[in-house]
Every structure is written in C-alpha cells, then in structure tokens.
Design a protein around this motif. Structure first.
Motif, short mmCIF file in Angstrom:
data_model
loop_
_atom_site.label_atom_id
_atom_site.label_comp_id
_atom_site.label_asym_id
_atom_site.label_seq_id
_atom_site.Cartn_x
_atom_site.Cartn_y
_atom_site.Cartn_z
N PHE A 1 0.83 -1.21 0.00
CA PHE A 1 0.00 0.00 0.00
C PHE A 1 0.86 1.25 0.00
CE2 PHE A 1 -2.20 3.50 1.96
CZ PHE A 1 -3.52 3.39 1.55
N SER A 2 1.80 1.35 0.95
CA SER A 2 2.57 2.59 1.10
C SER A 2 3.48 2.85 -0.08
CB SER A 2 3.37 2.56 2.41
OG SER A 2 4.24 1.45 2.44
N ARG A 3 4.04 1.80 -0.66
CA ARG A 3 4.91 2.00 -1.82
C ARG A 3 4.09 2.47 -3.02
NH1 ARG A 3 8.74 -3.38 -1.07
NH2 ARG A 3 9.99 -2.52 0.64
N ASP A 4 2.90 1.95 -3.14
CA ASP A 4 2.03 2.33 -4.24
C ASP A 4 1.49 3.75 -4.05
OD1 ASP A 4 -0.21 2.52 -6.06
OD2 ASP A 4 -0.23 0.35 -6.18
N VAL A 5 1.03 4.05 -2.84
CA VAL A 5 0.33 5.30 -2.58
C VAL A 5 1.25 6.41 -2.07
CG1 VAL A 5 -1.51 6.37 -1.23
CG2 VAL A 5 -1.80 4.04 -2.10
N ASP A 6 2.02 6.12 -1.03
CA ASP A 6 2.82 7.17 -0.40
C ASP A 6 4.10 7.47 -1.20
OD1 ASP A 6 3.32 9.02 1.71
OD2 ASP A 6 4.79 7.63 2.57
N LEU A 7 4.77 6.44 -1.69
CA LEU A 7 5.98 6.66 -2.48
C LEU A 7 5.67 7.02 -3.93
CD1 LEU A 7 8.42 3.88 -1.23
CD2 LEU A 7 8.16 6.22 -0.43
N LYS A 8 4.38 6.86 -4.30
CA LYS A 8 3.90 7.29 -5.62
C LYS A 8 4.56 6.52 -6.77
CE LYS A 8 2.42 11.79 -3.97
NZ LYS A 8 1.18 11.15 -3.53
N PHE A 9 4.49 5.20 -6.63
CA PHE A 9 4.91 4.33 -7.72
C PHE A 9 3.70 3.54 -8.20
CE2 PHE A 9 9.04 4.42 -5.27
CZ PHE A 9 9.64 5.32 -6.13
N THR A 10 3.79 3.01 -9.39
CA THR A 10 2.74 2.17 -9.93
C THR A 10 3.30 0.78 -10.19
OG1 THR A 10 1.58 4.01 -10.98
CG2 THR A 10 1.15 1.81 -11.86
N PHE A 11 2.82 -0.20 -9.44
CA PHE A 11 3.18 -1.59 -9.69
C PHE A 11 2.32 -2.07 -10.86
CE2 PHE A 11 4.92 -1.00 -5.56
CZ PHE A 11 5.95 -1.94 -5.44
N VAL A 12 2.94 -2.60 -11.88
CA VAL A 12 2.20 -2.93 -13.10
C VAL A 12 1.71 -4.37 -13.12
CG1 VAL A 12 3.43 -1.18 -14.42
CG2 VAL A 12 4.29 -3.54 -14.39
N GLY A 13 2.04 -5.14 -12.11
CA GLY A 13 1.60 -6.52 -12.04
C GLY A 13 2.51 -7.31 -11.13
N PRO B 1 7.34 -5.70 -11.28
CA PRO B 1 7.96 -4.48 -11.80
C PRO B 1 7.13 -3.24 -11.49
CG PRO B 1 7.01 -5.77 -13.59
CD PRO B 1 6.84 -6.58 -12.35
N LEU B 2 7.78 -2.10 -11.39
CA LEU B 2 7.07 -0.87 -11.10
C LEU B 2 7.67 0.31 -11.86
CD1 LEU B 2 8.20 0.39 -7.58
CD2 LEU B 2 8.84 -1.88 -8.38
N VAL B 3 6.83 1.34 -12.01
CA VAL B 3 7.21 2.57 -12.71
C VAL B 3 6.74 3.74 -11.86
CG1 VAL B 3 7.06 1.48 -14.98
CG2 VAL B 3 5.05 2.61 -14.03
N ARG B 4 7.03 4.95 -12.32
CA ARG B 4 6.61 6.13 -11.58
C ARG B 4 5.12 6.43 -11.80
NH1 ARG B 4 11.72 7.08 -13.39
NH2 ARG B 4 10.97 7.69 -15.45
N HIS B 5 4.49 7.00 -10.77
CA HIS B 5 3.13 7.49 -10.91
C HIS B 5 3.06 8.55 -12.02
CE1 HIS B 5 0.57 6.76 -7.02
NE2 HIS B 5 0.85 5.66 -7.67
N GLY B 6 1.92 8.65 -12.65
CA GLY B 6 1.66 9.76 -13.57
C GLY B 6 2.17 9.55 -14.97
#
Length: 338
Positions: A106-118, A226-231
C-alpha cells in the motif's frame, strides 16, 4: 465564479503539463536504450554472468520490454540497486523501470507514488538456518541473531512475527544479498530471512546447500513485480502489457519454438490479437503490431522464462506453486487481450 473557472482551467493545464512531462516511452525511444533497475545480484533472478551479461528471471522482464519498445532485447542498461537505493533511483529518473524482488505494498504504491504494473512472482518471507542448529521451526528462534536487509518489508515482517510469538531476536543489518550471504556463512548471524525464493537462490550458490535448511514457516505475502513512476500511464501500460503478454502467451500455448508458426495466423482470435495479425492493440500502446511477438521472442513465454532461470531443473529448483497459471490452480492470470 470566474475565479473558479480560472482555477479549474489552471488545474487542468497543470495536469496536462505534468502528463506531457512524464513521457518515459518517448524518452526511451529517443535514447535507444532502456534503463532497468535490478538487484545487486541474486542467482536465477538477476546477476551478471562470467562475461558481465545480466541474466535471470527479473532481467527477462527488462529484456522483453526493450524488445517490445526498441526491437532489441539487448538494448538495456542494467542498474544494480539495493533495498535502500532502488526507490530513489526510480523516483529520480535514473531508471525507467524497476524489476527486482520488490514487494507491492500500500505505502509504496500510494505514499511513495509508484505504480506496480503486475506481479511476476508470488512469494512469502521465510527463514534459513544451518542444519547443525537442529531447529525445525521459526518459533524456536528465541534469542537468535538474524541477518536482515534494511529498507525492506522483510525487516518489518520479522519484527511483527517475533512480537506476535513473544520471542526476541538480535538484528544483523545488511544491505545486499551478497553481504547477507557472507555474514551468514561466517556465523555472524544464526538465521537469514528474506523472500523464500531469495533464500532458495542464495542456498543454491553455497558449497554445500544440504547443510542449510529452509524452515517451514512462510510469514507474509510478498507479491513481487515491476514498477514505474506514478503519472506516466502510457509507459506503465507498456510495461504492464508486456508482462501480461508473457503470461498470456503461456496460457495460450505460444512459445519461442512455435512463435513463427503462430504468427502466420491462428484459429484462436486472442492469439492473433496478441501477435498482431488482427486488431490494433500495438497502435493503442504507441507501438507497432509486433511488439508482443518481439517480447515473447526475447526469452520465451512466462513458463519458459521461469523454467530456464529458477525452475525445478535449475540449481534454484523452485516449483511453480502459486506461480502456476490460473488454469493449473495457481494465481497467474492476465486480463484478456481484446
């Protein structure tokens, strides 16, 4: 009223400007290479071979994306990252995507503002101890010294587990898997704890793997992916659907061996859409029609990548388990290509 209209227009303009600025796909195309963050070295998942060429399960995701976008699976610059440095590297733009043993939380996705793509590996935290300790359960580890990577979910899970079982431990902080391995084998800690797949990968490199045992407890959920930046939704879509292409290819029976044959047309419309002989899915991603075909050709479908790098016939010797296709009782499941 006019102020509200003006404020709304400025907000929309600001959002549009932000979206325009976040153009990783265009940057990667212009640069001609993709920068992919990986671990500093974990056998089977991401490590350089004797010639310095990076290979492994997570590395294959990077190569598949490069093949889809640039037409060249080797057009990747691999950037080794630790548990502490990985998120800074992604947020700062040093890397375009992160593909290492990183848990979706949750926190990595929301607070750190990353997007986990799967999720490319469903895992859980475990414990490894020398067989000579005679320990058969993690609940017997009261007072143990534990090697643990800082800046990870592993660190937090460990504290929760020991507190819940009313036992104590002494942490031995380490930053990389190589350091953990060195400290553990030197006897600086009684226990090494990390994702169970990481423990299996580490043990496989020991001179005598049978002298070490993985305890039965799995104390957490660790969906790694894998993850990328929000936005940067356009780039996020490319990475997400490249991973999905590898998963779907296995489900539909598309392999590196029959890829050319399947590309000639199939009675299955989804295979045709996946490989670009029907529809316009590539165009929707800002890529050409054969993007997924190239991604699969880079290292095979998901099952091929798994078996080659970490499967039961490799030194890592991991079974599919939760990472089997949903049709085989696992959790692996891609949205449809349509």
């Amino acid at each position: 009223m006019k102020k509200s209209v003006i404020f709304g227009a400025l907000t929309v303009a600001g959002l549009a400007a932000g979206a325009a600025a976040a153009g990783t796909l265009d940057d990667v195309k212009a640069r001609g290479t993709m920068n992919c963050g990986v671990t500093t070295g974990l056998a089977g998942f991401a490590a350089p071979d004797a010639n310095g060429v990076w290979e492994g399960f997570d590395v294959s995701v990077c190569r598949a994306v490069a093949a889809a976008v640039l037409g060249d699976a080797t057009a990747v610059e691999f950037v080794p990252t630790t548990g502490k440095t990985r998120f800074t590297a992604l947020a700062s733009g040093e890397i375009d995507m992160l593909a290492r043993n990183t848990t979706w939380t949750f926190s990595r996705d929301v607070d750190l503002k990353f997007t986990f793509v799967g999720v490319n590996y469903y895992d859980g935290q475990g414990f490894m101890v020398p067989s000579e300790l005679g320990v058969s359960s993690a609940k017997e580890l009261d007072g143990a010294t534990v090697c643990i990577q800082t800046g990870t979910t592993t660190e937090l899970n460990l504290a929760d587990f020991f507190r819940a079982n009313n036992i104590s431990y002494e942490p031995v902080p380490i930053e990389t898997n190589a350091e953990a391995q060195q400290q553990y084998l030197a006897g600086a800690c009684d226990v090494y704890t990390t994702d169970a797949s990481g423990l299996a990968a580490t043990r496989a490199t020991f001179e005598d793997p049978t002298a070490h045992v993985l305890l039965p407890e799995i104390i957490s959920k660790e969906p790694l992916g894998p993850l990328v930046r929000h936005g940067d939704n356009e780039w996020g879509d490319v990475v997400r659907w490249t991973l999905n292409a590898l998963i779907t290819a296995e489900e539909l029976g598309v392999t590196s061996a029959n890829l050319a044959e399947m590309s000639g047309g199939s009675a299955n419309p989804e295979i045709n859409r996946l490989l670009g002989t029907e529809g316009s899915l590539g165009e929707m991603l800002g890529l050409d029609a054969e993007w997924a075909k190239r991604a699969i050709a880079a290292g095979g479908n998901y099952g091929e990548v798994f078996e080659k790098n970490i499967g039961e016939n490799t030194p890592i010797a991991l079974s599919r388990g939760l990472n089997a296709q949903w049709t085989d009782g696992g959790l692996l499941y891609s949205p449809p290509f349509r």
